[in-house]
Design an enzyme around this catalytic site. Structure first.
Site, PDB file in Angstrom:
ATOM      1  CD  GLU A  15      -3.088  -0.319   0.030  1.00  0.00           C
ATOM      2  OE1 GLU A  15      -3.116   0.010  -1.176  1.00  0.00           O
ATOM      3  OE2 GLU A  15      -3.691  -1.305   0.482  1.00  0.00           O
ATOM      4  CG  HIS A  16      -0.132   4.932   0.459  1.00  0.00           C
ATOM      5  ND1 HIS A  16      -0.521   6.078  -0.191  1.00  0.00           N
ATOM      6  CD2 HIS A  16      -1.193   4.532   1.201  1.00  0.00           C
ATOM      7  CE1 HIS A  16      -1.758   6.377   0.169  1.00  0.00           C
ATOM      8  NE2 HIS A  16      -2.199   5.443   1.007  1.00  0.00           N
TER       9      HIS A  16
ATOM     10  CB  SER B 246     -16.189   3.131  -7.475  1.00  0.00           C
ATOM     11  OG  SER B 246     -15.785   4.216  -6.665  1.00  0.00           O
TER      12      SER B 246
ATOM     13  CG  LEU C  46     -13.816  -1.861  -2.227  1.00  0.00           C
ATOM     14  CD1 LEU C  46     -15.106  -2.671  -2.065  1.00  0.00           C
ATOM     15  CD2 LEU C  46     -12.623  -2.714  -1.777  1.00  0.00           C
TER      16      LEU C  46
ATOM     17  N   GLY D 179     -16.652   5.246  -3.446  1.00  0.00           N
ATOM     18  CA  GLY D 179     -15.725   5.896  -2.527  1.00  0.00           C
ATOM     19  C   GLY D 179     -15.334   5.020  -1.357  1.00  0.00           C
TER      20      GLY D 179
ATOM     21  CG  ASP E  97      -6.427   2.021  -7.414  1.00  0.00           C
ATOM     22  OD1 ASP E  97      -5.758   1.202  -6.751  1.00  0.00           O
ATOM     23  OD2 ASP E  97      -6.834   3.099  -6.957  1.00  0.00           O
TER      24      ASP E  97
HETATM   25  C1  GLA Z   1      -5.167   4.708  -4.158  1.00  0.00           C
HETATM   26  C2  GLA Z   1      -4.425   5.040  -5.447  1.00  0.00           C
HETATM   27  C3  GLA Z   1      -3.417   3.956  -5.812  1.00  0.00           C
HETATM   28  C4  GLA Z   1      -2.530   3.609  -4.630  1.00  0.00           C
HETATM   29  C5  GLA Z   1      -3.356   3.391  -3.363  1.00  0.00           C
HETATM   30  C6  GLA Z   1      -2.493   3.199  -2.143  1.00  0.00           C
HETATM   31  O1  GLA Z   1      -5.978   3.587  -4.344  1.00  0.00           O
HETATM   32  O2  GLA Z   1      -5.344   5.212  -6.512  1.00  0.00           O
HETATM   33  O3  GLA Z   1      -2.654   4.369  -6.922  1.00  0.00           O
HETATM   34  O4  GLA Z   1      -1.559   4.605  -4.425  1.00  0.00           O
HETATM   35  O5  GLA Z   1      -4.245   4.453  -3.120  1.00  0.00           O
HETATM   36  O6  GLA Z   1      -1.764   2.035  -2.216  1.00  0.00           O
END
Ligand code: GLA
Length: 368
Positions: A15-16, A111, A109, A106, A156
């Site tokens: 994540e991130h 959307s 997930l 929002g 995403d």
């Molecule tokens: C959001 C962003 C992704 C990613 C995540 C965190 O979903 O759209 O690009 O950075 O946060 O992992």
């Protein structure tokens, strides 16, 4: 008319890390966005969402569309039309499109990525453009970055476009090299729990995290020849972290580096059938997102902590951008009913409203 579908995604770990040049491990889910598409003969398109009937029909020109508040939700698909046009794929005519989605909006997930990639696939297919999926994914991300103004990474859109049934995707966000990893959770399922917290100010907080990570990278580049934080090992980071003067920026970077290592370790554990180790790394990921990256908040922390206390839970963490949205948990199948009951009761007592649960089905990416 033709029918199209594009999934949402859940990220299992990593994540991130995407915009920090690290790895991610997401999968597409069976909830998503549907579209019915009918071509028109003029240069106008009309979009309607069954989820947002109060916004009515949104009409826009296929050439030179610009972001407008009045377009509301439709800025996502309209942004894709505009990015396609700017990339040299102007549409000769417009479309009437009816959208319906069963992803909670929002909720982290994806959307938005779901409808962006859906629109890219629609244009590609209807106009016979022959663009490959990875290019469509990049155009969809561009629509979000440039047109909508959310400086997101590629995870995403990639997961939504490239998802594969029963598989997670290990993606190196530096090179876009990827491979599928078959998910065999040994009698466990992926349970998504929605905080049901209203999303607000998420974009600015997200963009701020991104800037802090970039500032930390700049400082490290004075002593290390690197292009991204994803290139560092934990030890290399620890040795050089002192050059990052700002304490907050140092913690942001530490999360990015450690999370990338955790992601690779987690995939390795899973592929060796060590679901327990995978779950423990998910828990570590949440703690790091809470303490170092500071993107959780009381709702997500409450859900994760409650999950850690339940019988039959191997791991639980926030998923997506954070602040609101969902957690993802690995739960033994027979323990799911008690998990949902206990977590719902304790969360509602503490937070004041109820969470929602979805047992995830891992699905294919966007398609006609
Ligand atoms: C959001 C962003 C992704 C990613 C995540 C965190 O979903 O759209 O690009 O950075 O946060 O992992």
């Amino acid at each position: 008319t033709h029918a199209y579908f594009s999934p949402g995604r859940v990220n299992l770990i990593g994540e991130h890390t995407d915009y920090n040049g690290g790895h991610v491990f997401p999968c597409a889910i069976s909830l998503g966005t549907y579209a019915l598409v009918a071509p028109r003969t003029d240069g106008v398109s009309r979009l309607y969402s069954m989820n947002l009937p109060e916004q009515g029909v949104v009409e826009f020109p296929m050439h030179g569309a610009v972001k407008t508040d009045a377009y509301g939700w439709a800025n996502y698909p309209i942004g894709v039309v505009r990015m396609m046009e700017d990339a040299g794929h102007a549409a000769a005519h417009g479309f009437d499109i009816l959208f319906y989605g069963n992803l909670p909006n929002g909720a982290g997930l994806s959307s938005s990525a779901s409808i962006e990639v859906l629109m890219a696939v629609i244009l590609n297919d209807e106009l016979g453009l022959g663009i490959d999926m990875v290019e469509l994914v990049k155009l969809a991300q561009k629509a979000e970055n440039i047109f909508v103004g959310m400086n997101c990474g590629i995870m995403d859109q990639f997961a939504v476009g490239m998802g594969k049934k029963d598989c997670a995707i290990l993606l190196d966000c530096n090179t876009l090299a990827y491979r599928y990893s078959k998910l065999d959770l040994k009698g466990c399922s992926i349970v998504i729990t929605n905080t049901n917290k209203a999303h607000s100010l998420v974009t600015s907080a997200y963009n701020e995290r991104r800037m802090q990570s970039e500032a930390a990278l700049k400082a490290l580049q004075k002593v290390k020849a690197i292009q991204s934080l994803g290139e560092l090992t934990d030890a290399e980071f620890d040795e050089n972290a002192a050059v990052i003067e700002d304490e907050v920026e140092r913690r942001r970077a530490r999360h990015a580096v450690y999370e990338n290592r955790r992601t690779l370790e987690a995939v390795d554990a899973l592929e060796k059938n060590d679901v327990k180790r995978f779950g423990a790394l998910m828990n570590d990921s949440h703690v790091s997102l809470r303490d170092d990256y500071e993107v959780t908040g009381p709702e997500l922390d409450t859900l994760a902590e409650l999950a850690w206390q339940q019988e039959g839970v191997l791991g639980s963490r926030m998923t997506g951008g954070g602040f609101a949205g969902c957690t993802v948990s690995i739960v033994r199948d027979e323990a799911i009913p008690a998990f949902e009951k206990n977590v719902a009761e304790a969360y509602t007592a503490k937070i004041g409203y109820a969470p929602s649960f979805y047992v995830a089905n891992i699905a294919d990416g966007a398609r006609r």
